[in-house]
Motif scaffolding. Structure first.
Motif, PDB file in Angstrom:
ATOM      1  N   ARG A 294      -4.078   3.377  10.228  1.00  0.00           N
ATOM      2  CA  ARG A 294      -5.548   3.425  10.252  1.00  0.00           C
ATOM      3  C   ARG A 294      -6.149   2.910   8.951  1.00  0.00           C
ATOM      4  N   ARG A 295      -5.614   3.371   7.840  1.00  0.00           N
ATOM      5  CA  ARG A 295      -6.143   2.933   6.541  1.00  0.00           C
ATOM      6  C   ARG A 295      -6.021   1.432   6.374  1.00  0.00           C
TER       7      ARG A 295
ATOM      8  N   HIS B 200      -1.638   5.711  -3.864  1.00  0.00           N
ATOM      9  CA  HIS B 200      -2.183   5.948  -2.522  1.00  0.00           C
ATOM     10  C   HIS B 200      -1.547   7.142  -1.803  1.00  0.00           C
TER      11      HIS B 200
ATOM     12  N   ASP C  39      -1.893   7.579   9.967  1.00  0.00           N
ATOM     13  CA  ASP C  39      -2.935   7.435   8.951  1.00  0.00           C
ATOM     14  C   ASP C  39      -2.729   6.176   8.117  1.00  0.00           C
ATOM     15  N   LEU C  40      -1.477   5.824   7.846  1.00  0.00           N
ATOM     16  CA  LEU C  40      -1.189   4.591   7.125  1.00  0.00           C
ATOM     17  C   LEU C  40      -1.722   3.394   7.916  1.00  0.00           C
TER      18      LEU C  40
ATOM     19  N   TYR D 291       0.826  -1.205   0.000  1.00  0.00           N
ATOM     20  CA  TYR D 291       0.000   0.000   0.000  1.00  0.00           C
ATOM     21  C   TYR D 291       0.863   1.259   0.000  1.00  0.00           C
ATOM     22  N   ALA D 292       1.815   1.321   0.922  1.00  0.00           N
ATOM     23  CA  ALA D 292       2.609   2.547   1.101  1.00  0.00           C
ATOM     24  C   ALA D 292       3.539   2.835  -0.072  1.00  0.00           C
TER      25      ALA D 292
ATOM     26  N   ASP E  62      -3.759   9.561  -0.119  1.00  0.00           N
ATOM     27  CA  ASP E  62      -4.655   8.973   0.877  1.00  0.00           C
ATOM     28  C   ASP E  62      -4.077   8.981   2.289  1.00  0.00           C
ATOM     29  N   TRP E  63      -2.756   8.902   2.406  1.00  0.00           N
ATOM     30  CA  TRP E  63      -2.179   8.766   3.748  1.00  0.00           C
ATOM     31  C   TRP E  63      -1.031   9.726   4.034  1.00  0.00           C
ATOM     32  N   THR E  64      -0.619  10.508   3.067  1.00  0.00           N
ATOM     33  CA  THR E  64       0.518  11.400   3.257  1.00  0.00           C
ATOM     34  C   THR E  64       0.020  12.827   3.450  1.00  0.00           C
TER      35      THR E  64
ATOM     36  N   ASP F 139       1.458  10.804   9.132  1.00  0.00           N
ATOM     37  CA  ASP F 139       1.455   9.915   7.970  1.00  0.00           C
ATOM     38  C   ASP F 139       1.420   8.457   8.414  1.00  0.00           C
TER      39      ASP F 139
END
Length: 156
Positions: free
Chosen positions: A143-144, A27, A140-141, A21-22, A30-32, A137
């Protein structure tokens, strides 16, 4: 004066899942923190995403729009993604690493660089802001990814 900021967090999932994902530029927004868009603007020599590929990001930081291009310098899935800026307001080097941990994955982000122009007088403030953003970041990573694991998308 240069910035060298590292943050780490254990994410309770396997490194392959976290890295998949990262390390996927799709993405990034979405998370950064602050990234509004990310676009693959140059493919790797062998095609797709890998060493030599370039991702153009548009972000907002300290109230200012920043457009920059990161070139992939190292790509060793699922362990490492290392990128250097080739265009933007300041030189930057961003490293993502994902190592096995007894409870999941030790995810790390390191940002190094030297602020230029407008940002130079604010280097200490900038370093604190970067550290805060990187911590968010990784939060959030996690959590996602854990929400996706708990509530997977339906398959047909």
């Amino acid at each position: 004066m240069t910035i060298d900021v590292s943050v780490a967090r254990v994410i309770p999932l396997p490194p392959e899942q976290v890295a998949a994902y990262a390390m996927d530029w799709h993405h990034d927004a979405d998370w950064t923190q602050g990234i509004r868009t990310a676009e693959l603007t140059r493919e790797a020599d062998g095609g797709g995403f890998g060493i030599g590929a370039e991702v153009t990001r548009t972000a907002f930081f300290l109230g200012r729009r920043i457009d920059y291009v990161l070139r992939v310098a190292a790509h060793d899935f699922p362990r490492l993604l290392d990128m250097v800026s080739v265009a933007g307001p300041m030189p930057m080097h961003v490293t993502y690493s994902f190592d096995p941990d007894p409870t999941g994955t030790l995810a790390r982000i390191r940002v190094r660089g030297g602020p230029g122009g407008f940002y130079r007088p604010a280097t200490p403030l900038l370093a604190r802001q970067v550290r805060s953003s990187l911590r968010k970041d990784l939060r959030d990573l996690e959590r996602r990814l854990t929400q996706r694991t708990e509530h997977p998308e339906p398959t047909d």
